[in-house]
Design a protein around this motif. Sequence first.
Motif, PDB file in Angstrom:
ATOM      1  N   TRP A 156      -9.028   7.881 -14.394  1.00 44.84           N
ATOM      2  CA  TRP A 156      -8.858   6.426 -14.253  1.00 44.84           C
ATOM      3  C   TRP A 156      -9.840   5.668 -15.127  1.00 44.84           C
ATOM      4  O   TRP A 156      -9.532   4.588 -15.654  1.00 44.84           O
ATOM      5  CB  TRP A 156      -9.008   6.007 -12.792  1.00 44.84           C
ATOM      6  CG  TRP A 156      -7.871   6.453 -11.921  1.00 44.84           C
ATOM      7  CD1 TRP A 156      -7.941   7.246 -10.815  1.00 44.84           C
ATOM      8  CD2 TRP A 156      -6.482   6.124 -12.072  1.00 44.84           C
ATOM      9  NE1 TRP A 156      -6.684   7.434 -10.274  1.00 44.84           N
ATOM     10  CE2 TRP A 156      -5.782   6.755 -11.025  1.00 44.84           C
ATOM     11  CE3 TRP A 156      -5.769   5.357 -12.999  1.00 44.84           C
ATOM     12  CZ2 TRP A 156      -4.393   6.644 -10.888  1.00 44.84           C
ATOM     13  CZ3 TRP A 156      -4.393   5.251 -12.866  1.00 44.84           C
ATOM     14  CH2 TRP A 156      -3.718   5.881 -11.814  1.00 44.84           C
ATOM     15  N   LEU A 157     -11.032   6.223 -15.301  1.00 49.36           N
ATOM     16  CA  LEU A 157     -12.016   5.581 -16.179  1.00 49.36           C
ATOM     17  C   LEU A 157     -11.553   5.633 -17.630  1.00 49.36           C
ATOM     18  O   LEU A 157     -11.773   4.688 -18.392  1.00 49.36           O
ATOM     19  CB  LEU A 157     -13.375   6.257 -16.026  1.00 49.36           C
ATOM     20  CG  LEU A 157     -14.055   6.026 -14.670  1.00 49.36           C
ATOM     21  CD1 LEU A 157     -15.272   6.925 -14.525  1.00 49.36           C
ATOM     22  CD2 LEU A 157     -14.450   4.553 -14.512  1.00 49.36           C
ATOM     23  N   ALA A 158     -10.898   6.733 -18.023  1.00 53.37           N
ATOM     24  CA  ALA A 158     -10.348   6.829 -19.372  1.00 53.37           C
ATOM     25  C   ALA A 158      -9.278   5.759 -19.584  1.00 53.37           C
ATOM     26  O   ALA A 158      -9.192   5.144 -20.652  1.00 53.37           O
ATOM     27  CB  ALA A 158      -9.759   8.219 -19.612  1.00 53.37           C
ATOM     28  N   VAL A 159      -8.468   5.531 -18.549  1.00 48.08           N
ATOM     29  CA  VAL A 159      -7.447   4.477 -18.622  1.00 48.08           C
ATOM     30  C   VAL A 159      -8.120   3.110 -18.772  1.00 48.08           C
ATOM     31  O   VAL A 159      -7.715   2.289 -19.607  1.00 48.08           O
ATOM     32  CB  VAL A 159      -6.551   4.486 -17.359  1.00 48.08           C
ATOM     33  CG1 VAL A 159      -5.611   3.281 -17.360  1.00 48.08           C
ATOM     34  CG2 VAL A 159      -5.743   5.785 -17.292  1.00 48.08           C
ATOM     35  N   ALA A 160      -9.161   2.873 -17.973  1.00 44.84           N
ATOM     36  CA  ALA A 160      -9.862   1.584 -18.030  1.00 44.84           C
ATOM     37  C   ALA A 160     -10.493   1.352 -19.396  1.00 44.84           C
ATOM     38  O   ALA A 160     -10.343   0.268 -19.995  1.00 44.84           O
ATOM     39  CB  ALA A 160     -10.934   1.533 -16.939  1.00 44.84           C
ATOM     40  N   VAL A 161     -11.190   2.351 -19.918  1.00 42.95           N
ATOM     41  CA  VAL A 161     -11.825   2.227 -21.232  1.00 42.95           C
ATOM     42  C   VAL A 161     -10.770   2.002 -22.310  1.00 42.95           C
ATOM     43  O   VAL A 161     -10.913   1.136 -23.184  1.00 42.95           O
ATOM     44  CB  VAL A 161     -12.673   3.476 -21.549  1.00 42.95           C
ATOM     45  CG1 VAL A 161     -13.180   3.417 -22.994  1.00 42.95           C
ATOM     46  CG2 VAL A 161     -13.858   3.583 -20.601  1.00 42.95           C
ATOM     47  N   GLY A 162      -9.693   2.788 -22.247  1.00 42.26           N
ATOM     48  CA  GLY A 162      -8.625   2.653 -23.226  1.00 42.26           C
ATOM     49  C   GLY A 162      -8.007   1.264 -23.209  1.00 42.26           C
ATOM     50  O   GLY A 162      -7.757   0.660 -24.266  1.00 42.26           O
ATOM     51  N   TYR A 163      -7.787   0.719 -22.006  1.00 39.96           N
ATOM     52  CA  TYR A 163      -7.166  -0.601 -21.906  1.00 39.96           C
ATOM     53  C   TYR A 163      -8.096  -1.725 -22.358  1.00 39.96           C
ATOM     54  O   TYR A 163      -7.642  -2.728 -22.899  1.00 39.96           O
ATOM     55  CB  TYR A 163      -6.693  -0.849 -20.468  1.00 39.96           C
ATOM     56  CG  TYR A 163      -5.364  -0.193 -20.164  1.00 39.96           C
ATOM     57  CD1 TYR A 163      -4.795   0.720 -21.048  1.00 39.96           C
ATOM     58  CD2 TYR A 163      -4.679  -0.484 -19.001  1.00 39.96           C
ATOM     59  CE1 TYR A 163      -3.593   1.322 -20.775  1.00 39.96           C
ATOM     60  CE2 TYR A 163      -3.447   0.121 -18.715  1.00 39.96           C
ATOM     61  CZ  TYR A 163      -2.911   1.026 -19.616  1.00 39.96           C
ATOM     62  OH  TYR A 163      -1.712   1.616 -19.353  1.00 39.96           O
ATOM     63  N   ILE A 164      -9.377  -1.552 -22.142  1.00 39.07           N
ATOM     64  CA  ILE A 164     -10.334  -2.549 -22.648  1.00 39.07           C
ATOM     65  C   ILE A 164     -10.247  -2.613 -24.170  1.00 39.07           C
ATOM     66  O   ILE A 164     -10.215  -3.704 -24.768  1.00 39.07           O
ATOM     67  CB  ILE A 164     -11.770  -2.216 -22.196  1.00 39.07           C
ATOM     68  CG1 ILE A 164     -11.909  -2.435 -20.681  1.00 39.07           C
ATOM     69  CG2 ILE A 164     -12.783  -3.076 -22.948  1.00 39.07           C
ATOM     70  CD1 ILE A 164     -13.226  -1.950 -20.113  1.00 39.07           C
ATOM     71  N   VAL A 165     -10.195  -1.447 -24.805  1.00 30.39           N
ATOM     72  CA  VAL A 165     -10.067  -1.398 -26.265  1.00 30.39           C
ATOM     73  C   VAL A 165      -8.742  -2.022 -26.710  1.00 30.39           C
ATOM     74  O   VAL A 165      -8.694  -2.804 -27.672  1.00 30.39           O
ATOM     75  CB  VAL A 165     -10.181   0.055 -26.777  1.00 30.39           C
ATOM     76  CG1 VAL A 165      -9.875   0.125 -28.270  1.00 30.39           C
ATOM     77  CG2 VAL A 165     -11.574   0.612 -26.506  1.00 30.39           C
ATOM     78  N   ILE A 166      -7.658  -1.695 -25.997  1.00 31.43           N
ATOM     79  CA  ILE A 166      -6.342  -2.241 -26.349  1.00 31.43           C
ATOM     80  C   ILE A 166      -6.325  -3.766 -26.221  1.00 31.43           C
ATOM     81  O   ILE A 166      -5.833  -4.478 -27.108  1.00 31.43           O
ATOM     82  CB  ILE A 166      -5.247  -1.617 -25.454  1.00 31.43           C
ATOM     83  CG1 ILE A 166      -5.035  -0.148 -25.828  1.00 31.43           C
ATOM     84  CG2 ILE A 166      -3.924  -2.381 -25.603  1.00 31.43           C
ATOM     85  CD1 ILE A 166      -4.107   0.605 -24.886  1.00 31.43           C
ATOM     86  N   VAL A 167      -6.876  -4.278 -25.125  1.00 26.34           N
ATOM     87  CA  VAL A 167      -6.908  -5.728 -24.907  1.00 26.34           C
ATOM     88  C   VAL A 167      -7.728  -6.415 -25.995  1.00 26.34           C
ATOM     89  O   VAL A 167      -7.307  -7.442 -26.569  1.00 26.34           O
ATOM     90  CB  VAL A 167      -7.467  -6.060 -23.509  1.00 26.34           C
ATOM     91  CG1 VAL A 167      -7.755  -7.548 -23.394  1.00 26.34           C
ATOM     92  CG2 VAL A 167      -6.485  -5.624 -22.433  1.00 26.34           C
TER      93      VAL A 167
END
Length: 443
Positions: A8-19
């Motif tokens: 879930w942290l990988a998802v969060a980090v990835g989405y921060i970069v995407i945003v």
Amino acid sequence: MKTFKEDWLAVAVGYIVIVLGCVAVLTGAFDFSALKFSTWACGENLSEEAAAKLVPLGTQLSSGAFWGKAALTFVVLALLFAGGVKLQGEKIGKFIPAFVILFILAVAVRLISAEFTLNRYLEWAFWALAVGLLVSNTVGVPKWLKPAVRTEFYIKTGLVIMGFSVLFSNIVKFGLYGLGIAWIVTPVVIIFMWWLGTKVFKMDNKPLVITMAAATSVCGTSAAIATGAASNCKKTDLSLVVSISIIFTILMMVFEPVIIRATGMSAIMGGSLIGGTVDSTGAVAVAGSVLGGEAEKAAVLVKMIQNILIGFIAFFVAIFFATRVDRKAGQKVGAGEIWTRFPKFIIGFFVASLIASFIIQPICGADQVGAINKVLDQYKNWCFVLAFTSIGLDTNFKDIVKQMQGGKVLWLYIIGQLFNIALTFLAVWLLLSGVIFPIPALS
């Protein structure tokens, strides 16, 4: 303090970069581009055309913009991953100093892989693995560096970011042709390699077998990571799969276009064959470009359509291993067990793909999505470089020799890849030779 799971942290980090990437491109408010070395050369014997495309290394290193992007890349990655480490309940005081050195190694990898001659034949993935292996098998990995060696965290994050570039519109571009080549052949190859490894070679390490099968049939390392997580593949086994995949990807990238050209195969057929059989997306583009623009486009489209399968395969592997392979006699396996085993970062991959395909692209247009992915692609690559370097740091040649199981693992890959090539060629001929179906135009 409550801790969070790495997926879930990988998802969060990835989405921060995407945003951040989306906001930067769509608003133009700031530059979020990561550090990227332009191609440079250490020799002088180059054609005028090739030399004109190069940027001398000294010129790059003396640029203020270069160091600004280097600082931005480091700060973004260090803060996000340090935050992830903290939320996992670990001390960031040990992580940050170690990450500084890991990032320096990653910069060295990107610098080496941007050299003109090396860049033509070997991708950064090879050099990342090589640098890590060189350190681990010579001076060894010091204890203080190990807190930053987090292969799964980096590559899971990279895969989430990669999800934004996996557009369902690519299916429309190549239609049923791409689906026939990428989606029919792939599961057949996986089933064949599973049978070959478990029944013919009698390999007891079933997570290794299925991880190798996914890496061979889909897209190398990315599929290996996702499938390895779903099957509980050991880190050392994953390193072995990645090593074999990279070595043969290099060989196929160099020799497959030569063989295709010698046979007189059409550009669209040759490109599609490359897209369905060469493991790495970057290597696919390079190999396809040797055969021309049409071949390169066909190769990349087939590979992108194939990449969509990563999440589906991880999902079915999780179900298969939970209900069949790892289930003990008399044990009932419910949805809870399957959910526990399923790699959650794949959800992030899927959702990012859906958002890009059905929200951002329709609203903002394909050109804007392309611009966003140019920014995100570099952050994805940095995550992968950190991951591949970590794999090398975690790998010892003696361990690799022990894992070869008398050569069975190598033969599993070789036979599986030959079967993959033969089956993909059959699909390519049936669909794109013009004998049965009309040949599509790739505009």
